[in-house]
Design a protein around this motif. Structure first.
Motif, PDB file in Angstrom:
ATOM      1  N   SER A  90      55.223  76.771  38.494  1.00  0.00           N
ATOM      2  CA  SER A  90      54.891  77.906  37.374  1.00  0.00           C
ATOM      3  C   SER A  90      54.161  77.140  36.603  1.00  0.00           C
ATOM      4  O   SER A  90      53.969  75.903  36.225  1.00  0.00           O
ATOM      5  CB  SER A  90      56.063  78.395  36.798  1.00  0.00           C
ATOM      6  N   GLY A  91      53.320  77.844  35.667  1.00  0.00           N
ATOM      7  CA  GLY A  91      52.632  77.573  34.304  1.00  0.00           C
ATOM      8  C   GLY A  91      51.173  77.371  34.511  1.00  0.00           C
ATOM      9  O   GLY A  91      50.379  77.022  33.816  1.00  0.00           O
ATOM     10  N   GLY A  92      50.594  77.792  35.653  1.00  0.00           N
ATOM     11  CA  GLY A  92      49.417  77.955  35.817  1.00  0.00           C
ATOM     12  C   GLY A  92      48.597  78.885  35.199  1.00  0.00           C
ATOM     13  O   GLY A  92      49.498  79.919  34.181  1.00  0.00           O
ATOM     14  N   GLY A  93      47.401  79.045  34.867  1.00  0.00           N
ATOM     15  CA  GLY A  93      46.708  80.190  34.180  1.00  0.00           C
ATOM     16  C   GLY A  93      45.324  79.815  34.060  1.00  0.00           C
ATOM     17  O   GLY A  93      44.660  79.063  34.664  1.00  0.00           O
ATOM     18  N   LEU A  94      44.617  80.805  33.044  1.00  0.00           N
ATOM     19  CA  LEU A  94      43.476  80.163  32.609  1.00  0.00           C
ATOM     20  C   LEU A  94      43.233  79.526  31.090  1.00  0.00           C
ATOM     21  O   LEU A  94      43.887  80.092  30.275  1.00  0.00           O
ATOM     22  CB  LEU A  94      42.461  81.810  32.543  1.00  0.00           C
ATOM     23  N   VAL A  95      42.346  78.649  31.356  1.00  0.00           N
ATOM     24  CA  VAL A  95      42.247  77.930  29.844  1.00  0.00           C
ATOM     25  C   VAL A  95      40.468  77.385  29.619  1.00  0.00           C
ATOM     26  O   VAL A  95      39.920  77.357  30.989  1.00  0.00           O
ATOM     27  CB  VAL A  95      42.920  76.867  29.832  1.00  0.00           C
ATOM     28  N   GLN A  96      40.182  77.345  28.586  1.00  0.00           N
ATOM     29  CA  GLN A  96      38.885  76.690  28.366  1.00  0.00           C
ATOM     30  C   GLN A  96      38.914  75.257  28.611  1.00  0.00           C
ATOM     31  O   GLN A  96      39.618  74.747  28.365  1.00  0.00           O
ATOM     32  CB  GLN A  96      38.466  77.484  26.914  1.00  0.00           C
ATOM     33  N   ALA A  97      37.537  74.943  29.031  1.00  0.00           N
ATOM     34  CA  ALA A  97      37.499  73.307  28.926  1.00  0.00           C
ATOM     35  C   ALA A  97      37.777  72.761  27.772  1.00  0.00           C
ATOM     36  O   ALA A  97      37.550  73.091  26.555  1.00  0.00           O
ATOM     37  CB  ALA A  97      35.851  73.468  29.265  1.00  0.00           C
ATOM     38  N   GLY A  98      38.344  71.717  27.903  1.00  0.00           N
ATOM     39  CA  GLY A  98      39.049  70.921  26.773  1.00  0.00           C
ATOM     40  C   GLY A  98      40.245  71.476  26.590  1.00  0.00           C
ATOM     41  O   GLY A  98      40.858  70.573  25.847  1.00  0.00           O
ATOM     42  N   GLY A  99      41.039  72.231  26.915  1.00  0.00           N
ATOM     43  CA  GLY A  99      42.314  72.684  26.764  1.00  0.00           C
ATOM     44  C   GLY A  99      43.138  72.183  27.391  1.00  0.00           C
ATOM     45  O   GLY A  99      42.801  71.260  28.349  1.00  0.00           O
ATOM     46  N   SER A 100      44.468  72.417  27.462  1.00  0.00           N
ATOM     47  CA  SER A 100      45.549  71.907  28.068  1.00  0.00           C
ATOM     48  C   SER A 100      46.401  73.147  28.866  1.00  0.00           C
ATOM     49  O   SER A 100      46.547  74.179  28.251  1.00  0.00           O
ATOM     50  CB  SER A 100      46.466  70.952  27.069  1.00  0.00           C
ATOM     51  N   LEU A 101      47.343  72.442  29.890  1.00  0.00           N
ATOM     52  CA  LEU A 101      48.159  73.291  30.442  1.00  0.00           C
ATOM     53  C   LEU A 101      49.157  72.264  31.009  1.00  0.00           C
ATOM     54  O   LEU A 101      49.167  71.345  31.135  1.00  0.00           O
ATOM     55  CB  LEU A 101      47.644  73.959  31.799  1.00  0.00           C
ATOM     56  N   GLY A 145      52.220  77.195  45.468  1.00  0.00           N
ATOM     57  CA  GLY A 145      51.019  77.015  44.533  1.00  0.00           C
ATOM     58  C   GLY A 145      50.767  77.509  43.378  1.00  0.00           C
ATOM     59  O   GLY A 145      51.382  78.735  43.333  1.00  0.00           O
ATOM     60  N   ALA A 146      50.224  77.029  42.376  1.00  0.00           N
ATOM     61  CA  ALA A 146      49.948  77.983  41.236  1.00  0.00           C
ATOM     62  C   ALA A 146      48.463  77.558  40.696  1.00  0.00           C
ATOM     63  O   ALA A 146      47.714  76.626  40.910  1.00  0.00           O
ATOM     64  CB  ALA A 146      50.851  77.147  39.940  1.00  0.00           C
ATOM     65  N   GLN A 147      47.847  78.758  40.378  1.00  0.00           N
ATOM     66  CA  GLN A 147      46.079  78.823  40.328  1.00  0.00           C
ATOM     67  C   GLN A 147      45.971  78.212  38.685  1.00  0.00           C
ATOM     68  O   GLN A 147      46.687  78.796  37.792  1.00  0.00           O
ATOM     69  CB  GLN A 147      45.799  80.310  40.496  1.00  0.00           C
ATOM     70  N   VAL A 148      45.126  77.268  38.788  1.00  0.00           N
ATOM     71  CA  VAL A 148      44.671  76.967  37.324  1.00  0.00           C
ATOM     72  C   VAL A 148      43.085  76.909  37.358  1.00  0.00           C
ATOM     73  O   VAL A 148      42.332  76.561  38.390  1.00  0.00           O
ATOM     74  CB  VAL A 148      45.023  75.204  37.168  1.00  0.00           C
ATOM     75  N   THR A 149      42.659  77.562  36.382  1.00  0.00           N
ATOM     76  CA  THR A 149      41.161  77.962  36.094  1.00  0.00           C
ATOM     77  C   THR A 149      40.813  77.714  34.835  1.00  0.00           C
ATOM     78  O   THR A 149      41.247  77.895  33.860  1.00  0.00           O
ATOM     79  CB  THR A 149      40.962  79.557  36.380  1.00  0.00           C
ATOM     80  N   VAL A 150      39.576  76.761  35.001  1.00  0.00           N
ATOM     81  CA  VAL A 150      39.250  76.168  33.512  1.00  0.00           C
ATOM     82  C   VAL A 150      37.931  76.758  33.468  1.00  0.00           C
ATOM     83  O   VAL A 150      36.839  76.682  34.292  1.00  0.00           O
ATOM     84  CB  VAL A 150      39.271  74.614  33.708  1.00  0.00           C
ATOM     85  N   SER A 151      37.704  77.471  32.475  1.00  0.00           N
ATOM     86  CA  SER A 151      36.170  77.855  32.040  1.00  0.00           C
ATOM     87  C   SER A 151      35.258  77.128  31.366  1.00  0.00           C
ATOM     88  O   SER A 151      35.906  76.524  30.430  1.00  0.00           O
ATOM     89  CB  SER A 151      36.225  79.522  31.617  1.00  0.00           C
ATOM     90  N   SER A 152      34.192  77.398  31.604  1.00  0.00           N
ATOM     91  CA  SER A 152      33.185  76.270  30.785  1.00  0.00           C
ATOM     92  C   SER A 152      32.613  77.183  29.673  1.00  0.00           C
ATOM     93  O   SER A 152      32.961  78.252  29.368  1.00  0.00           O
ATOM     94  CB  SER A 152      32.203  76.039  31.640  1.00  0.00           C
TER      95      SER A 152
END
Length: 123
Positions: free
Chosen positions: A7-18, A116-123
């Motif tokens: 658990s804990g995946g998600g969408l975050v901007q570059a430079g962020g944390s999860l 599995g957990a999806q992690v997406t990092v946007s630029s």
């Protein structure tokens, strides 16, 4: 038998944390080496980090060293992956795994896998 749920995946901007969590069932959790792997679209599943049964020793892929931290809480039967300074190239499905062959980066060394957990990092 060990069952793993991430658990804990998600969408975050570059430079962020999860922070990813992996909850394990089974009374023998403390005897397993725990690992994190990831798989990006069109790529092979690759090793990210591992922690030994006691939590004293850890092992990281060069690509995440200094940015990611793996830890475990025996009382909660949970392993964590703290991910800082995230980059777009960290985008992937992250898998938790359990094995008894020591701190090894090979997929074949792990016997049990989460969904599995999806992690997406946007630029």
């Amino acid at each position: 038998q060990v069952q793993l749920v991430e658990s804990g995946g998600g969408l975050v901007q570059a430079g962020g944390s999860l922070r990813l969590s992996c909850a394990a069932s089974g009374r023998t959790f403390s005897s397993y080496t725990m690992g994190w792997f990831r798989q990006a679209p069109g790529k092979e599943r690759e090793f990210v980090a591992a922690i030994n049964w006691s939590g004293v020793s850890t092992y990281y892929a060069d690509s995440v060293k200094g940015r990611f931290t793996i830890s475990r809480d025996g009382a909660k039967n949970t392993v964590y992956l703290q991910m800082n300074s995230l980059k777009p190239e960290d985008t992937a499905v992250y898998y938790c795994a359990a094995g008894r062959r020591g701190l090894i980066a090979l997929r074949a060394a792990y016997d049990y896998w989460g969904q599995g957990a999806q992690v997406t990092v946007s630029s």
